[in-house]
Design a protein around this motif. Structure first.
Motif, mmCIF file in Angstrom:
data_model
loop_
_atom_site.group_PDB
_atom_site.id
_atom_site.type_symbol
_atom_site.label_atom_id
_atom_site.label_comp_id
_atom_site.label_asym_id
_atom_site.label_seq_id
_atom_site.Cartn_x
_atom_site.Cartn_y
_atom_site.Cartn_z
ATOM 1 N N SER A 129 -2.963 -13.784 1.597
ATOM 2 C CA SER A 129 -2.518 -14.487 2.712
ATOM 3 C C SER A 129 -1.190 -15.003 2.790
ATOM 4 N N GLU A 130 -0.427 -14.357 2.214
ATOM 5 C CA GLU A 130 1.144 -14.707 2.225
ATOM 6 C C GLU A 130 1.978 -13.339 2.648
ATOM 7 N N GLY A 131 1.422 -12.042 2.301
ATOM 8 C CA GLY A 131 2.337 -10.906 2.581
ATOM 9 C C GLY A 131 2.635 -9.905 1.124
ATOM 10 N N THR A 132 3.021 -8.982 1.630
ATOM 11 C CA THR A 132 3.242 -7.843 0.666
ATOM 12 C C THR A 132 4.653 -7.342 0.844
ATOM 13 N N THR A 133 5.440 -6.987 -0.209
ATOM 14 C CA THR A 133 6.376 -6.389 -0.347
ATOM 15 C C THR A 133 6.318 -5.130 -1.060
ATOM 16 N N VAL A 134 6.692 -3.817 -0.735
ATOM 17 C CA VAL A 134 6.693 -2.574 -1.072
ATOM 18 C C VAL A 134 8.184 -2.077 -1.384
ATOM 19 N N SER A 135 8.616 -2.183 -2.547
ATOM 20 C CA SER A 135 9.857 -1.611 -2.668
ATOM 21 C C SER A 135 10.030 -0.323 -3.657
ATOM 22 N N ILE A 182 8.439 9.861 -4.179
ATOM 23 C CA ILE A 182 9.140 8.902 -4.819
ATOM 24 C C ILE A 182 9.672 9.547 -6.071
ATOM 25 N N GLU A 183 8.567 9.926 -7.034
ATOM 26 C CA GLU A 183 8.473 10.177 -8.367
ATOM 27 C C GLU A 183 9.229 11.563 -8.350
ATOM 28 N N GLU A 184 8.999 12.312 -7.313
ATOM 29 C CA GLU A 184 9.893 13.687 -7.005
ATOM 30 C C GLU A 184 11.501 13.567 -7.002
ATOM 31 N N HIS A 185 11.766 12.320 -6.434
ATOM 32 C CA HIS A 185 13.322 12.078 -6.015
ATOM 33 C C HIS A 185 13.599 11.358 -7.205
ATOM 34 N N ARG A 186 13.086 11.481 -8.469
ATOM 35 C CA ARG A 186 13.536 10.556 -9.823
ATOM 36 C C ARG A 186 13.463 9.145 -9.273
ATOM 37 N N GLY A 187 12.664 8.384 -8.479
ATOM 38 C CA GLY A 187 12.612 7.157 -8.225
ATOM 39 C C GLY A 187 11.466 6.354 -8.943
ATOM 40 N N THR A 188 11.402 5.101 -8.352
ATOM 41 C CA THR A 188 10.328 4.420 -9.045
ATOM 42 C C THR A 188 9.978 3.509 -7.872
ATOM 43 N N ILE A 189 8.666 3.128 -7.634
ATOM 44 C CA ILE A 189 8.002 2.175 -6.663
ATOM 45 C C ILE A 189 7.145 1.208 -7.236
ATOM 46 N N ALA A 190 7.035 -0.146 -6.670
ATOM 47 C CA ALA A 190 6.813 -1.194 -6.840
ATOM 48 C C ALA A 190 6.096 -1.966 -5.963
ATOM 49 N N VAL A 191 5.212 -2.742 -6.010
ATOM 50 C CA VAL A 191 4.339 -3.532 -5.125
ATOM 51 C C VAL A 191 4.368 -5.110 -5.528
ATOM 52 N N GLU A 192 4.720 -6.141 -4.778
ATOM 53 C CA GLU A 192 4.570 -7.551 -4.914
ATOM 54 C C GLU A 192 3.647 -8.191 -3.933
ATOM 55 N N SER A 193 2.571 -8.690 -4.125
ATOM 56 C CA SER A 193 1.715 -9.293 -2.950
ATOM 57 C C SER A 193 0.922 -10.503 -3.473
ATOM 58 N N THR A 194 0.861 -11.223 -2.460
ATOM 59 C CA THR A 194 0.091 -12.442 -2.538
ATOM 60 C C THR A 194 -0.874 -12.754 -1.522
#
Length: 620
Positions: A599-605, A585-597
């Motif tokens: 027992s509820e689940g995870t979102t990787v964007s 992602i960084e080689e594409h000049r992008g960014t990555i983030a993770v949100e997670s709780t």
């Protein structure tokens, strides 16, 4: 003139001074005072004696009494009178000094002299005492190491100086006596002399006033001046004592410079430095680094010890430190944890020495902050542990598909199994071999990618323009064929449908994220894959309804070799995927983030630049 003779006789006899009559060089008469003065019993013992018979053989000037007596009488005869000092002998042989007054008289009996003796013993004693006093003063005056000068107050003219003046100023007695100290320019500041005189006139003396004196070779020396006013020749003079303190002044200046250098080193030291009393540990001084590291100001620290300030995380570590210091006088690299300006304690190495300040034992402590080194040390240990786990896991991960491939190829190629399996079963076997081969390829690719990243190489990108919808459909379709999860795709209708990326690498990213979503969520749950416009970026996200992650797991998800669950029952994997994902992602000049709780689940964007190409669209 009988009445006149009677009066003279009475005066002669009753005079307190010794009186005698000399005729032709012999005493023919004397009064009672003469008998008493010389200690004789009666006048007869004196009468008819020449003067030298009542005298020692020599007078104080070394002349024979007989010769000098004739000389003195002759002078009196010639001048009419003569006064001089003379030593006479008492009957007991002791000497009595007298002042002799001879007066020539005219008489028919011959050369006649009226003689008066006045006892000057007390005057002689006073003169002797004065002489001895002057001798003592002169001895002190000349031998005292401090400079002594006597000057007239009205014009500063030097009346006398001692020998030490030469050593201080380089001016000799001959150069100074009779000349003014102002004329010689020996005072660096002429106002200093005026201050001395003014204070003497006001209070009668000066004590230890510091002044600067100039020597004959123009060298400035420091001196302490003490002065008193004295009267000489009915005129006020200044008795001044100069104490040379040039060496002391230089030592004092050197001490000030040394203290200033110490203060600069003390303040500039990047490590916290503390000076405290040994007996009670109360702080006398701290440097700026101490204030910055602990958040405790100097004023807050002064007068308190480390226990008062609650600096030690483990108070039990304080006593062994002090015991060792008091026993050996020094401590080197004593490790302990301390409270800092932030919430996280710091680890420090203490080195201490016992020093003396104003004859009181004190402690000089320097604290080297090794928190970063300790973190690096822990990270290195942890990395080694992760690498060891990775090697074990990699061996297991590689062995599993290899064993599966070998097993199915044996079934397909073994003669003993010929005709045993149907075409449908063989097709399943080939599918298993293919899937395990892909799995093996992915593991090897991940290892190669990490090796490339570790060596500092960039992941090569081969960008092309692709359809976002086709890319997502192609990737998701693979998981739909083999899984039991519901995988949905949502596309933002307002976004551009094209993007310029390395489709292979972004497929690798999405496959890794979707694979994790499936691995860490229950079967039959939903995984949502979305793409939407985010300004100048396209944002991709994968959301699951799985077990989720805590804060510590989220903070380490992109670390190499890290797996959120490293137990034997955990979902298999090398722990390389997300670190490679981040790098792509960084080689594409992008960014990555993770949100997670949990027992509820995870979102990787992740966001990629929305560089929709104008060129020909490639197939993803």
């Amino acid at each position: 003139m009988p009445e006149t003779d009677k009066i003279y006789r009475m005066f002669f006899e009753n005079s307190a001074d010794a009186m005698l009559i000399i005729v032709n060089g012999l005493f023919i008469e004397c009064n009672t005072a003469t008998v008493v003065m010389l200690g004789y019993g009666c006048k007869k013992e004196i009468i008819n004696s020449p003067p030298f018979k009542l005298s020692p053989q020599f007078q104080p000037d070394g002349k024979l009494s007989s010769h000098k007596a004739e000389e003195m009488m002759q002078i009196a005869r010639e001048r009419g009178s003569h006064k001089f000092e003379w030593d006479h002998l008492r009957k007991d042989g002791s000497i009595i000094p007298v002042e002799v007054s001879l007066t020539a008289l005219e008489a028919s009996s011959g050369s006649t002299l009226h003689t008066v003796w006045r006892d000057i013993s007390k005057r002689r004693e006073a003169e002797k005492a004065l002489q001895e006093s002057e001798h003592r003063f002169h001895a002190i005056f000349e031998t005292i190491p401090d400079v002594i000068a006597i000057t007239r107050m009205r014009d500063g003219v030097v009346v006398d100086i001692n020998q030490a003046y030469d050593s201080l100023t380089g001016f000799s007695r001959e150069q100074l006596v009779g000349r003014s100290s102002l004329e010689l320019d020996s005072w660096v500041n002429a106002g200093d002399r005026e201050r001395v005189i003014e204070q003497v006139r006001e209070v009668g003396f000066v004590r230890n006033m510091e002044v600067s004196m100039r020597t004959s070779d123009d060298v400035v020396r420091q001196a302490l001046v003490s002065a008193n006013m004295i009267n000489l020749f009915e005129e006020p003079h200044l008795l001044t004592v100069f104490k040379d303190i040039s060496e002391r002044a230089r030592s004092r200046a050197a001490l000030r410079e040394s203290e200033e250098r110490f203060r600069q080193v003390f303040e500039a030291n990047p490590d916290p430095v503390v000076i405290a009393r040994l007996d009670d540990g109360k702080i006398l001084d701290v440097n700026t680094a101490f204030e910055q590291k602990t958040g405790i100001t100097r004023l807050e620290a002064l007068g308190h010890n480390s226990a008062d300030l609650n600096l030690w995380v483990d108070h039990q570590r304080r006593e062994p430190f002090l015991t060792q210091l008091k026993t050996s006088g020094e401590v080197n690299n004593y490790e302990a944890d301390f409270r800092s300006a932030g919430e996280t304690p710091k680890t420090g190495l203490l080195s201490a020495r016992i020093i003396r300040i104003k004859n009181e034992p004190c402690i000089l402590i320097v604290i080297r902050d090794i928190s970063a080194e300790k973190r690096a040390e822990r990270a290195l240990i942890e990395m080694d542990q992760l690498k060891n786990e990775f090697i074990s896991t990699a061996a297991h991960e590689l062995r599993t598909p290899v064993a599966s491939i070998m097993g199915y190829t044996e079934l397909l190629s073994g003669r003993e199994f010929k005709g045993v399996f149907s075409d449908e079963q063989k097709q399943d076997f080939f599918q298993e071999v293919h899937e395990n081969s892909e799995r093996l390829t992915k593991i090897i690719d991940d290892i190669l990618d990490v090796g490339r990243i570790e060596s500092g190489q960039r992941i090569p990108l081969r960008k092309s323009v692709i359809s976002i919808e086709k890319l997502l459909e192609k990737i998701v379709s693979r998981f739909r064929l083999t899984g039991r999860h519901t995988i949905q795709i949502q596309l933002d209708p307002s976004m551009s449908g094209l993007i310029e990326i390395d489709s292979h690498r972004i497929s690798q990213v999405l496959e890794n994220i979707i694979s994790n979503a499936i691995k860490y969520s229950d079967k039959n749950s939903t995984v949502l894959v979305r793409a939407k416009s985010a300004g100048s970026f396209i944002e991709f996200s994968v959301s699951d309804q799985g077990i989720g992650m805590n804060e510590e797991q989220k903070s380490r998800i992109f670390d190499k070799f890290y797996r959120a669950d490293g137990t034997d029952t955990a979902v298999r994997g090398l722990g390389l995927g997300m670190s490679i994902v981040k790098q792509i992602i960084e080689e594409h000049r992008g960014t990555i983030a993770v949100e997670s709780t949990v027992s509820e689940g995870t979102t990787v964007s992740f966001k990629l630049p929305a560089e929709a190409a104008s060129g020909k669209q490639d197939t993803p």
